[in-house]
Motif scaffolding. Structure first.
Motif, PDB file in Angstrom:
ATOM      1  N   UNK A 255       4.197   3.378  -1.005  1.00  0.00           N
ATOM      2  CA  UNK A 255       5.300   4.315  -0.529  1.00  0.00           C
ATOM      3  C   UNK A 255       4.977   5.791  -1.087  1.00  0.00           C
ATOM      4  N   UNK A 256       4.607   5.811  -2.520  1.00  0.00           N
ATOM      5  CA  UNK A 256       4.391   7.157  -2.960  1.00  0.00           C
ATOM      6  C   UNK A 256       3.122   8.028  -2.234  1.00  0.00           C
ATOM      7  N   UNK A 257       2.411   7.139  -1.812  1.00  0.00           N
ATOM      8  CA  UNK A 257       1.116   7.828  -1.011  1.00  0.00           C
ATOM      9  C   UNK A 257       1.695   8.584   0.346  1.00  0.00           C
ATOM     10  N   UNK A 258       2.656   7.551   0.843  1.00  0.00           N
ATOM     11  CA  UNK A 258       3.401   8.012   2.130  1.00  0.00           C
ATOM     12  C   UNK A 258       4.186   9.207   2.061  1.00  0.00           C
ATOM     13  N   UNK A 259       4.810   9.240   0.938  1.00  0.00           N
ATOM     14  CA  UNK A 259       5.789  10.548   0.543  1.00  0.00           C
ATOM     15  C   UNK A 259       4.994  11.901   0.370  1.00  0.00           C
ATOM     16  N   UNK A 260       3.696  11.610  -0.345  1.00  0.00           N
ATOM     17  CA  UNK A 260       2.713  12.498  -0.445  1.00  0.00           C
ATOM     18  C   UNK A 260       2.280  13.372   0.611  1.00  0.00           C
ATOM     19  N   UNK A 261       1.816  12.171   1.438  1.00  0.00           N
ATOM     20  CA  UNK A 261       1.125  12.627   2.761  1.00  0.00           C
ATOM     21  C   UNK A 261       2.149  13.222   3.805  1.00  0.00           C
ATOM     22  N   UNK A 262       3.369  13.151   3.668  1.00  0.00           N
ATOM     23  CA  UNK A 262       4.447  13.528   4.684  1.00  0.00           C
ATOM     24  C   UNK A 262       4.725  14.945   4.450  1.00  0.00           C
ATOM     25  N   UNK A 263       4.709  14.999   2.892  1.00  0.00           N
ATOM     26  CA  UNK A 263       5.159  16.352   2.605  1.00  0.00           C
ATOM     27  C   UNK A 263       3.755  17.419   2.878  1.00  0.00           C
ATOM     28  N   UNK A 264       3.016  17.004   2.476  1.00  0.00           N
ATOM     29  CA  UNK A 264       1.441  17.812   2.854  1.00  0.00           C
ATOM     30  C   UNK A 264       1.403  18.082   4.424  1.00  0.00           C
ATOM     31  N   UNK A 265       1.800  16.932   5.032  1.00  0.00           N
ATOM     32  CA  UNK A 265       1.625  17.194   6.493  1.00  0.00           C
ATOM     33  C   UNK A 265       2.965  18.198   6.828  1.00  0.00           C
ATOM     34  N   UNK A 266       3.845  18.372   6.267  1.00  0.00           N
ATOM     35  CA  UNK A 266       5.061  19.276   6.569  1.00  0.00           C
ATOM     36  C   UNK A 266       4.640  20.777   6.219  1.00  0.00           C
ATOM     37  N   UNK A 267       4.016  20.959   5.183  1.00  0.00           N
ATOM     38  CA  UNK A 267       3.780  22.107   4.693  1.00  0.00           C
ATOM     39  C   UNK A 267       2.589  22.796   5.314  1.00  0.00           C
ATOM     40  N   UNK A 268       1.628  21.833   6.093  1.00  0.00           N
ATOM     41  CA  UNK A 268       0.413  22.512   6.674  1.00  0.00           C
ATOM     42  C   UNK A 268       0.984  22.730   8.370  1.00  0.00           C
TER      43      UNK A 268
END
Length: 361
Positions: A255-268
Motif C-alpha cells: 500500500x505504501x508503494x502504491x501511495x508513493x506511485x500515485x503521488x508521483x503520477x499526480x505530480x508529473x
C-alpha cells in the motif's frame, strides 16, 4: 522374546459410542475373545473389562449396551446426558475406567482400528512404556481426497510446531500414571492427538492396517473433519496470528508503494489508475480483513470457552461399580446402574446424577 518388567495389569477397553446399534454385539464379542486370550496368557489380569460410553445416541445403542451389561460381568456402561462429542466421551471413559484399571486402551466401536494388535500394545506396556500409539501403516482404504487432506494436515501441524504422531487417531494405550496426567490438564478445547504427546512419558508405536467399516456410517463427515482440524491447530499454535501480522506488514508495504506511485503520477501529470484497480484493491483488502478477524475471533472464542470452565460432560447413568469406586479403584463389586434401580432403592450413583463431572476428580 518379551521381557516382562511389569506384572499383568488390569485392562479397560474404552469404546465411545454414538448411534452404533448395528455394530455393538459383534464389537463386544470380538473384544471379549481378545481379552480372554490375553488373560489366559497372563498378559493382563483377571477383572479386565470393557467400558462403553454412550455419547447421547438417538438409536437403540444404549438399550443394546444395557442388555450387554446385564448378560456379561465384564461389560460396564456409562451414559452421558446428551451428545458432548467424541473427545469429551473419551475423557469421560478414561475418568471412570481409571478408577478400576491399571491401563486403558481407547478405540472406536466400529472396529476399523484393528483390535488384533491389542496384545502387541499390552506387550509394549509390559516392556516399560507408559503410552503406546496405534499407527496406521498405510492409507490404502482412504479416498484420494481423505488421504491427501490428512497428509496435508499433518505437514501443516508439523510446520506450525504441533507435536503429533502422524497417522495416529485415538487408538492408544495409556497407563494409569499417563491417564492421571492427562486428566490434570485443565483445558476444555480438547485435541487428544496433540495433548497426549505433551505428557512426555516413555512411549512406543504399533502399526496396523485400517479396515473398512462393516456396518453403520461414519460419524466424521467432511464438515466435522475440517472443524476438528481447525480446533486442533488453534488449540496448540498461535502461529496463524503471527502469520496474519506478517501478512499485514506485506500488504501495508504494498500500500505504501502504491501511495508513493500515485503521488508521483499526480505530480508529473499522468492520469490516475482506473476503476478496476481500485475495486481489486478494495476487495483484496476487505477479504484479508475478514480473514484476519475470523482467525482472531477463533482464538477469542477459545479463550471464552476456557474462562467459563464448563465441565466437559455429565454422566446420567453408569454401572454401579464405577459410581461407587474411589479414584484409586479399590472396589471390585458389581452393582446396578442408576437407570436400573427400582423406585425406593438407595441411589448408589446419586452423586453422578446431580453433579457435573470434570475431568480431574
Amino acid at each position: 522374546m518379551l521381557t516382562q518388567v511389569k506384572k499383568a495389569p488390569k485392562l479397560a477397553l474404552i469404546l465411545p459410542a454414538y448411534n452404533e446399534e448395528e455394530m455393538f454385539n459383534h464389537t463386544v464379542a470380538k473384544l471379549q475373545s481378545i481379552k480372554e486370550n490375553l488373560i489366559q496368557e497372563n498378559r493382563i489380569a483377571t477383572g479386565s473389562f470393557i467400558l462403553i460410553v454412550d455419547d447421547g445416541s438417538k438409536d437403540q445403542t444404549y438399550s443394546i449396551m444395557q442388555t450387554l451389561e446385564g448378560e456379561n460381568n465384564d461389560v460396564f456402561i456409562v451414559k452421558l446426558s446428551r451428545n458432548f462429542g467424541h473427545q469429551p466421551a473419551l475423557i469421560a471413559g478414561l475418568t471412570e475406567a481409571i478408577k478400576l484399571a491399571d491401563i486403558t486402551i481407547t478405540l472406536d466401536a466400529d472396529l476399523q482400528d484393528s483390535p488384533e494388535i491389542i496384545g502387541q500394545m499390552v506387550d509394549k506396556y509390559l516392556e516399560g512404556n507408559e503410552i503406546v500409539y496405534a499407527v496406521r501403516s498405510s492409507r490404502q482404504t482412504d479416498t484420494w481426497f481423505k488421504k491427501n487432506s490428512a497428509l496435508a494436515f499433518y505437514k501443516m501441524a508439523d510446520w506450525l510446531g504441533i507435536e503429533m504422531v502422524p497417522n495416529h487417531a485415538d487408538f492408544r494405550l495409556m497407563s494409569k500414571v499417563a491417564v492421571q496426567a492427562l486428566l490434570s490438564m485443565p483445558e476444555r478445547n480438547l485435541f487428544l492427538r496433540a495433548m497426549v504427546p505433551l505428557l512426555g512419558y516413555k512411549s512406543d508405536k504399533v502399526y496396523y492396517e485400517r479396515a473398512k467399516r462393516e456396518a453403520g456410517t461414519s460419524k466424521y463427515p467432511l464438515k466435522k473433519m475440517i472443524n476438528f482440524a481447525v480446533d486442533g491447530i488453534t488449540s496448540f499454535s498461535v502461529k496463524p496470528i503471527k502469520l496474519l501480522f506478517n501478512l499485514g506488514l506485506v500488504v501495508s508495504s504494498i500500500a505504501g508503494i502504491e501511495i508513493a506511485y500515485t503521488i508521483i503520477e499526480k505530480l508529473i501529470g499522468n492520469p490516475t489508475a482506473g476503476w478496476s484497480s481500485l475495486m481489486i484493491s478494495i476487495w483484496l483488502l476487505g477479504g484479508l480483513n475478514l480473514m484476519a478477524i475470523g482467525v482472531i475471533g477463533t482464538y477469542v472464542g477459545k479463550v471464552f470457552t476456557e474462562v467459563k470452565s464448563r465441565p466437559l460432560f455429565r454422566i446420567e447413568a453408569e454401572t454401579g461399580v464405577l459410581a461407587s469406586a474411589s479414584p484409586e479403584g479399590s472396589s471390585n463389586e458389581r452393582l446396578i446402574t442408576v437407570a436400573e434401580q427400582p423406585i425406593g432403592a438407595p441411589h448408589i450413583a446419586s452423586s453422578n446424577q446431580s453433579n457435573w463431572y470434570k475431568r480431574a476428580q
